[in-house]
Design an enzyme around this catalytic site. Structure first.
Site, PDB file in Angstrom:
ATOM      1  N   CYS A  24      94.219  22.500 -18.664  1.00 28.09           N
ATOM      2  CA  CYS A  24      93.169  21.521 -18.377  1.00 28.09           C
ATOM      3  C   CYS A  24      93.340  20.855 -17.027  1.00 28.09           C
ATOM      4  CB  CYS A  24      93.115  20.485 -19.495  1.00 28.09           C
ATOM      5  SG  CYS A  24      92.818  21.252 -21.103  1.00 28.09           S
ATOM      6  N   LYS A  60      85.578  11.476 -22.253  1.00 29.81           N
ATOM      7  CA  LYS A  60      84.829  11.029 -23.424  1.00 29.81           C
ATOM      8  C   LYS A  60      83.324  11.144 -23.190  1.00 29.81           C
ATOM      9  CE  LYS A  60      85.377   9.333 -26.863  1.00 29.81           C
ATOM     10  NZ  LYS A  60      84.556  10.292 -27.600  1.00 29.81           N
ATOM     11  N   HIS A  95      84.492  18.252 -21.368  1.00 31.85           N
ATOM     12  CA  HIS A  95      85.643  18.778 -20.646  1.00 31.85           C
ATOM     13  C   HIS A  95      85.492  20.258 -20.298  1.00 31.85           C
ATOM     14  CE1 HIS A  95      89.607  19.525 -19.308  1.00 31.85           C
ATOM     15  NE2 HIS A  95      90.177  19.772 -20.468  1.00 31.85           N
ATOM     16  N   CYS A 151      87.582  12.182 -29.722  1.00 32.88           N
ATOM     17  CA  CYS A 151      87.761  13.444 -28.997  1.00 32.88           C
ATOM     18  C   CYS A 151      86.739  13.558 -27.868  1.00 32.88           C
ATOM     19  CB  CYS A 151      87.562  14.630 -29.931  1.00 32.88           C
ATOM     20  SG  CYS A 151      88.560  14.593 -31.428  1.00 32.88           S
ATOM     21  N   SER A 152      87.143  14.220 -26.787  1.00 32.70           N
ATOM     22  CA  SER A 152      86.176  14.512 -25.741  1.00 32.70           C
ATOM     23  C   SER A 152      85.318  15.688 -26.192  1.00 32.70           C
ATOM     24  CB  SER A 152      86.895  14.846 -24.432  1.00 32.70           C
ATOM     25  OG  SER A 152      87.769  15.927 -24.606  1.00 32.70           O
TER      26      SER A 152
END
Lengths: 394, 459
Positions: free
Chosen positions: A85, A334, A338, A208-209
């Site tokens: 990431c 958020k 992502h 969670c994103s």
């Protein structure tokens, strides 16, 4: 420790697509959009003037042709990088080193990910053939290990921890609501966060994103040349990167209340940048809020809060936009989701806007020094990137 | 073969029981009968490993291992070889597969004839709604045979009959059964004939303990009545007929109850019959490994029928849209065979830290190539942190994964098996257990999970 690049390279333009479910756009389209916005920031400079390119992607393309083909580049070196990431940050890091080395004067770092085309839930990855003995942690599963460990170590009640995690989600979504490039542009209530369906451990959907498509780009030049391209360049002050060896998952000792790799990368970045009191010196921080407990732990790893006290500082608003450090003023992962290869450069994009006073409704007044922090992997075995950038010329 | 002895025996009964096939009923609220149920990640191989590992050192000095089952996970590939590997037997020990409902008797006979390890393991699934659905069950038993054990074979006799009584083509999920009233008489007669010959060879009129394993309950009941048995039906009523494992399960229960000086007649009726007559001597306690059969019947977790159907793949539920796990690849499995099969990590000769999975560099001090093997298979481990992952849903709902520290050093990320109803907490103690991680593209990925320590009494 690496020899610092402090004040040797500058960012003179950036581009970032909206992060969205881009059903009507390919990874190629997203890269063209981000690069076009970036180039629009330096009138008079043509893409052909850029000497070398980096493209970060985890799974949306192979090789430098991921960028060369959609842009129609002719005779240019393009390097594809991947580091979980932190892939977008890795593209930036390599591009910056290329300029600092003297090999090139003008380069571009880009990152892209097209996640929504897969139809899979959450992030997925393709791994090399293996013996089948490794636990395939999902991202929420791996990061959810932080919450019970943090709570146990510092003796928090479930409510105290929940309040901190909820505050992170509510605040980042409130920030994202002000940002036209965010995927989720709606403020959420505390109740909405706490009522949402559970995903892993104590984490709910709202901890969670999300998953999104997006791309971002940065034009990087020699610091001494920066004002040739813009009157508001942003300078790299320090940068650290650590690829952890995974010992947190393969031998005893690690307790899941910190990211040692982030601590090490940050120490290097701060030392290069001369940051000794991060909470006082850093105005804006874009941090990797992939899950709410991640941001909680990062506040301590980045030196913004004392060990064991970040939860209280978060609830007290210390990292809201008007707090001691404005954390994720753009809305963070958020609000953006992502797209792996793009996220690191999206963080730079917000820091770039804030340091140029161009962040609009969410502008942090007088921002001078910013942190872009990005990580990948999972607690106990991660890759970590921290950069300090500022708007003061060397 | 007469004069051969059993040197050690053990039984593994999985921790679940199904007592009703009524969707409306609560788990455990059925009749007095129950069937033993393997967890969703258990099969003949993993059941057999659990029984075999209970034999501990008694299983090591054998020339051959036979795995008997009616449900081998593979046809071309040997399942016995996987059991052999998980038991960390020496490479010089042969591993051979026997299939069918007569295979348990065959493995026992072969072990007694030549010395060896007989692992009898089975997972039985009649069709939902079939009359015998609750009468089938899952179990494993293991017997080590050699010259000097306390359980001496006095005589054995066999007979064969070709009979279409219960059959299943490869790949078929359930057996088909001929009218049991017709086949019962034939199987009973074969059982009594073999028993009579074995008893005669042993010089006995009758035995103190009688067990009869037969898929046909009428035949089993009739043979028990004629031979003076019946106590074994109590166990069968709580486990179901456990296929190729059943003779071993019932024999082990008889040995659990027998006293030195007594005799045991064990009969398996399938495609004919095999009868064994044993004399029990001093030292029986030492030969019993792990808990008694009847102790394992207590404390089992009652299952609801829908959960049983999901575990068996008879009732599929939509989960999150995630890619299938990749099957393991042969070369990395071979390179890390000790870790993959027997959970052997490495311990550093410089700093003593344990590194798992094993590599060439110590995760504690970074020393290169200064590591020696460190088996973790039989060591308890403590939960450091854990999660229940609803994004990674399997046959039993959310998967539970944990990071555990191994007693004496070492850390693993583990799938947790047999998660108790109240869940798990940091600090709970688990033990390694060999289970099926996943099955993709026809490849069964076996590895060591961790499960809560049993609270079963050890007799």
């Amino acid at each position: 420790m690496a020899k610092g690049l402090g004040d040797r390279v500058a960012i003179v333009a950036m581009g970032c697509t909206p992060f969205r479910e881009h059903w009507d756009k390919s990874a190629d389209d997203l890269l063209v959009d981000a690069v076009t916005e970036c180039m629009d920031g330096v009138p008079g400079l043509a893409l052909d003037d850029v000497e070398a390119f980096w493209v970060g992607t985890q799974g949306s393309g192979m090789s430098g042709q991921t960028l060369a083909k959609p842009l129609g580049l002719r005779g240019k070196p393009v390097t594809r990088v991947e580091n979980y990431c932190a892939t977008g940050s890795e593209a930036f890091r390599n591009a910056a080193y290329a300029v600092a080395s003297g090999a090139y004067d003008v380069v571009m770092a880009t990152g892209v990910e097209k996640l929504k085309d897969s139809s899979f839930s959450g992030l997925t990855a393709t791994w090399p053939p293996s013996d089948g003995t490794d636990v395939e942690w999902t991202a929420p599963g791996g990061f959810s290990l932080l919450a019970p460990a943090y709570r146990a170590r510092y003796g928090l009640t479930e409510r105290e921890l929940r309040d901190a995690l909820t505050h992170i989600a509510v605040r980042n979504h409130a920030n994202g609501a002000l940002n036209p490039k965010a995927q989720f542009r709606k403020a959420v209530s505390k109740e909405a966060v706490e009522r949402s369906p559970r995903i892993a451990g104590s984490l709910s959907v709202m901890d969670c994103s999300g998953v999104a498509d997006g791309a971002a780009a940065a034009l990087i030049v020699r610091a001494e040349d920066a004002h040739r391209y813009t009157d508001r360049p942003v300078f790299l002050k320090g940068m650290g990167f650590v690829a952890g060896n995974g010992d947190g998952l393969s031998t005893d000792g690690y307790d899941f209340t910190t990211f040692p790799e982030v601590v090490q990368a940050t120490a290097e970045a701060y030392a290069q940048a001369g940051v000794t009191r991060p909470r006082e010196q850093i105005d804006v921080a874009e941090v990797h809020d992939c899950f709410t407990p991640t941001e909680l732990v990062l506040m301590e790893d980045l030196g913004f809060a004392e060990r064991g006290r970040a939860w209280a500082d978060i609830v007290a608003g210390s990292f809201d936009r008007d707090g001691a450090v404005a954390v994720n003023p753009d809305g963070g992962l958020k609000s953006f989701g992502h797209p792996v290869g793009a996220t690191g450069l999206r963080m730079f994009y917000e820091c770039f806007l804030q340091l140029r006073g161009a962040a609009g409704d969410r502008q942090v007044p007088g921002a001078r020094l910013a942190v872009a922090q990005n990580l990948g992997g999972q607690p106990g075995s991660c890759v970590a990137f921290t950069a300090v950038i500022g708007n003061e010329a060397p | 073969m007469a004069g051969a002895t059993i040197t050690a025996y053990a039984v593994y009964l999985p921790g679940y029981a199904l007592s009703t096939t009524d969707f409306r009923a609560e788990a455990g609220s059925g009749g007095r009968r129950a069937r033993s149920v393997a967890a969703h990640d258990e099969d003949a191989v993993t059941l057999g490993v659990e029984a075999g590992r209970r034999l501990d050192g008694a299983a090591r000095d054998v020339p051959v291992l036979h795995l008997a089952t009616s449900e081998p996970p593979y046809l071309d590939k040997s399942s016995a070889a996987t059991v052999h590997a998980a038991l960390a037997l020496p490479a010089s020990v042969a591993a051979l597969d026997l299939t069918g409902l007569r295979a348990g008797a065959g493995a026992l006979r072969t072990a007694l004839a030549a010395g060896g390890l007989a692992v009898l393991a089975d997972r039985r699934t009649d069709a939902p709604g079939a009359p015998g659905e609750l009468a089938q069950g899952d179990a494993a038993a293991a017997f080590a045979a050699g010259p000097d054990g306390p359980i001496r074979l006095l005589a054995a006799a066999s007979g064969t009959v070709e009979l279409l009584d219960r059959w299943r083509a490869p790949g078929a999920p359930h057996p088909t059964v001929w009218d049991e009233r017709f086949t019962a008489g034939i199987l009973r007669d074969r059982a009594l004939d073999a028993a009579a010959r074995a008893l005669a060879d042993a010089g006995l009129g009758r035995a103190d303990h009688v067990v009869v394993a037969c898929a046909n309950p009428r035949a089993a009941a009739a043979a028990r009545a004629a031979l003076g048995g019946g106590a074994d039906a109590e166990v069968e009523g709580l486990t179901g007929y456990t296929g190729a494992a059943h003779l071993g399960l019932l024999l082990a229960d008889a040995l659990d109850r027998a006293r030195p000086g007594e005799t045991v007649l064990a009969v398996n009726a399938a495609d004919g019959a095999d009868a064994f007559v044993f004399a029990v001597g001093e030292g029986l306690e030492a030969a019993r490994c792990g808990p008694r059969v009847r102790d394992q019947l207590t404390g089992r977790v009652p299952l609801t029928y829908d959960r049983y159907l999901r575990w068996r793949g008879l009732f599929t539920v939509q989960g999150p849209n995630r890619p299938d796990p990749a099957p393991p690849a042969a070369p990395p499995m071979e390179r890390r065979r000790a870790w993959k099969n027997a959970l052997v990590a490495v311990r550093c000769t410089k700093c003593a830290a344990v590194t798992a999975p094993p590599g060439r560099v110590c995760a504690g001090c970074g020393a290169h190539d200064a590591l020696r093997p460190e088996p973790l298979r039989d060591l308890p481990c403590t939960v450091v942190s854990l999660t229940e992952d609803l994004l990674a849903v399997g046959p039993d709902g959310p998967t539970v994964q944990a990071v555990v520290d191994v007693e004496g050093g070492g850390r693993r990320s583990v799938h947790v098996a047999d998660v108790p109803e109240g869940g798990l907490a940091v600090g709970d103690v688990l033990r390694p257990v060999f289970r099926r991680i996943s099955s993709t593209q026809g490849v069964h990925n076996y590895f060591w999970k961790a499960r809560p320590m049993e609270k079963v009494r050890h007799g």
